[in-house]
Scaffold this motif. Structure first.
Motif, PDB file in Angstrom:
ATOM      1  N   LEU A   1      -5.206  26.211  39.839  1.00  0.00           N
ATOM      2  CA  LEU A   1      -4.837  27.350  40.668  1.00  0.00           C
ATOM      3  C   LEU A   1      -3.702  27.020  41.616  1.00  0.00           C
ATOM      4  O   LEU A   1      -2.857  27.853  41.905  1.00  0.00           O
ATOM      5  N   LYS A   2      -3.704  25.796  42.129  1.00  0.00           N
ATOM      6  CA  LYS A   2      -2.644  25.353  43.039  1.00  0.00           C
ATOM      7  C   LYS A   2      -2.648  23.835  43.087  1.00  0.00           C
ATOM      8  O   LYS A   2      -3.562  23.179  42.574  1.00  0.00           O
ATOM      9  N   GLN A   3      -1.643  23.258  43.719  1.00  0.00           N
ATOM     10  CA  GLN A   3      -1.547  21.814  43.823  1.00  0.00           C
ATOM     11  C   GLN A   3      -1.103  21.434  45.222  1.00  0.00           C
ATOM     12  O   GLN A   3      -0.261  22.110  45.823  1.00  0.00           O
ATOM     13  N   GLU A   4      -1.676  20.353  45.744  1.00  0.00           N
ATOM     14  CA  GLU A   4      -1.292  19.829  47.049  1.00  0.00           C
ATOM     15  C   GLU A   4      -1.329  18.306  46.972  1.00  0.00           C
ATOM     16  O   GLU A   4      -2.396  17.709  46.933  1.00  0.00           O
ATOM     17  N   GLY A   5      -0.142  17.700  46.914  1.00  0.00           N
ATOM     18  CA  GLY A   5      -0.082  16.253  46.769  1.00  0.00           C
ATOM     19  C   GLY A   5      -0.698  15.808  45.458  1.00  0.00           C
ATOM     20  O   GLY A   5      -0.348  16.303  44.391  1.00  0.00           O
ATOM     21  N   ASN A   6      -1.648  14.869  45.529  1.00  0.00           N
ATOM     22  CA  ASN A   6      -2.342  14.374  44.339  1.00  0.00           C
ATOM     23  C   ASN A   6      -3.622  15.139  44.041  1.00  0.00           C
ATOM     24  O   ASN A   6      -4.431  14.700  43.219  1.00  0.00           O
ATOM     25  N   TRP A   7      -3.800  16.280  44.694  1.00  0.00           N
ATOM     26  CA  TRP A   7      -5.008  17.072  44.495  1.00  0.00           C
ATOM     27  C   TRP A   7      -4.670  18.376  43.778  1.00  0.00           C
ATOM     28  O   TRP A   7      -3.617  18.970  44.001  1.00  0.00           O
ATOM     29  N   LEU A   8      -5.591  18.812  42.946  1.00  0.00           N
ATOM     30  CA  LEU A   8      -5.452  20.081  42.246  1.00  0.00           C
ATOM     31  C   LEU A   8      -6.549  21.041  42.691  1.00  0.00           C
ATOM     32  O   LEU A   8      -7.730  20.675  42.703  1.00  0.00           O
ATOM     33  N   GLY A   9      -6.157  22.258  43.051  1.00  0.00           N
ATOM     34  CA  GLY A   9      -7.135  23.313  43.291  1.00  0.00           C
ATOM     35  C   GLY A   9      -7.441  23.971  41.959  1.00  0.00           C
ATOM     36  O   GLY A   9      -6.535  24.476  41.301  1.00  0.00           O
ATOM     37  N   VAL A  10      -8.692  23.938  41.531  1.00  0.00           N
ATOM     38  CA  VAL A  10      -9.037  24.371  40.177  1.00  0.00           C
ATOM     39  C   VAL A  10     -10.234  25.318  40.178  1.00  0.00           C
ATOM     40  O   VAL A  10     -10.975  25.410  41.153  1.00  0.00           O
ATOM     41  N   ARG A  11     -10.409  26.001  39.041  1.00  0.00           N
ATOM     42  CA  ARG A  11     -11.610  26.784  38.785  1.00  0.00           C
ATOM     43  C   ARG A  11     -12.254  26.260  37.508  1.00  0.00           C
ATOM     44  O   ARG A  11     -11.579  26.087  36.492  1.00  0.00           O
TER      45      ARG A  11
END
Length: 213
Positions: free
Chosen positions: A65-75
């Motif tokens: 859904l989105k990305q921030e640095g080395n993290w992924l916002g996911v469903r």
């Protein structure tokens, strides 16, 4: 009815149009990832210190859904739960074909509108063997414009294009809970098939749409 028209309508019916569009609007569309870790935490924020909302297991699929640095916002595609995962713990499986634009761009893919649209288009693409839509846009007046690929325009009859426009209208109408809507299938201008709710019900403009077999 042509084979392509039957495929399109069969996909709409088979997936369950009303059920798919009952889902809430999603964030920006993204790639499909498979979880590579044995047990991966879905966190409330992109941080090791954030609370754990849930977990996903090896092989589970998630959509970015989105990305921030080395993290992924996911469903999670299995449970629908959302959270943040560390990017090293998932592996990209299927790049998004819904739009060439980035999440920050104004041109949106189906997934930004509804995850039901996202799944429907993926099913259609798989059956056709190529992408149907180049990109999808929400217009300023709340309408929906689907700009198809040149391949789809060439390989489909005018009949199939009309059926596709009708199916998109029904989906968009359901997504907006029956409110008046307008839908265009094609690039801006006279070439698009357009359906708009008027005082006497939906009205359709049926120009010829590009080259077709």
């Amino acid at each position: 009815m042509s084979r392509t028209a039957k495929l399109f309508l069969g996909s709409v019916i088979g997936i369950g149009m009303a059920a798919a569009l009952a889902l809430p609007a999603a964030a920006a569309p993204g790639d499909i990832y498979a979880v590579s870790g044995e047990k991966v935490n879905l966190r409330a924020a992109p941080s090791d210190n954030a609370s754990i909302r849930s977990t996903v297991g090896r092989g589970d699929e998630v959509i970015e859904l989105k990305q921030e640095g080395n993290w992924l916002g996911v469903r999670s595609m299995r449970t629908g739960e959302e959270g943040w995962v560390f990017a090293d713990l998932v592996k990209r499986r299927t790049p998004s074909t819904l739009s060439g634009a980035s999440a920050a761009a104004t041109d949106a893919g189906f997934g930004r509108i509804s995850s039901g649209f996202d799944g429907l288009l993926a099913n259609i693409n798989n059956q056709l063997g190529y992408r149907m839509a180049e990109r999808v846009e929400q217009t300023n007046d709340g309408g929906l414009r689907v700009i198809p690929t040149q391949e789809w325009l060439y390989n489909t009859s005018r009949e199939a294009k009309i059926y596709a426009a009708l199916a998109l209208y029904e989906m968009w109408k359901n997504h907006n809970n029956g409110r008046p809507v307008n839908v265009a299938l094609g690039s801006p201008g006279s070439s698009a098939i357009a359906i708009e709710d008027g005082n006497r019900g939906p009205e359709m403009a049926l120009p010829l749409m590009g080259a077709s077999r």
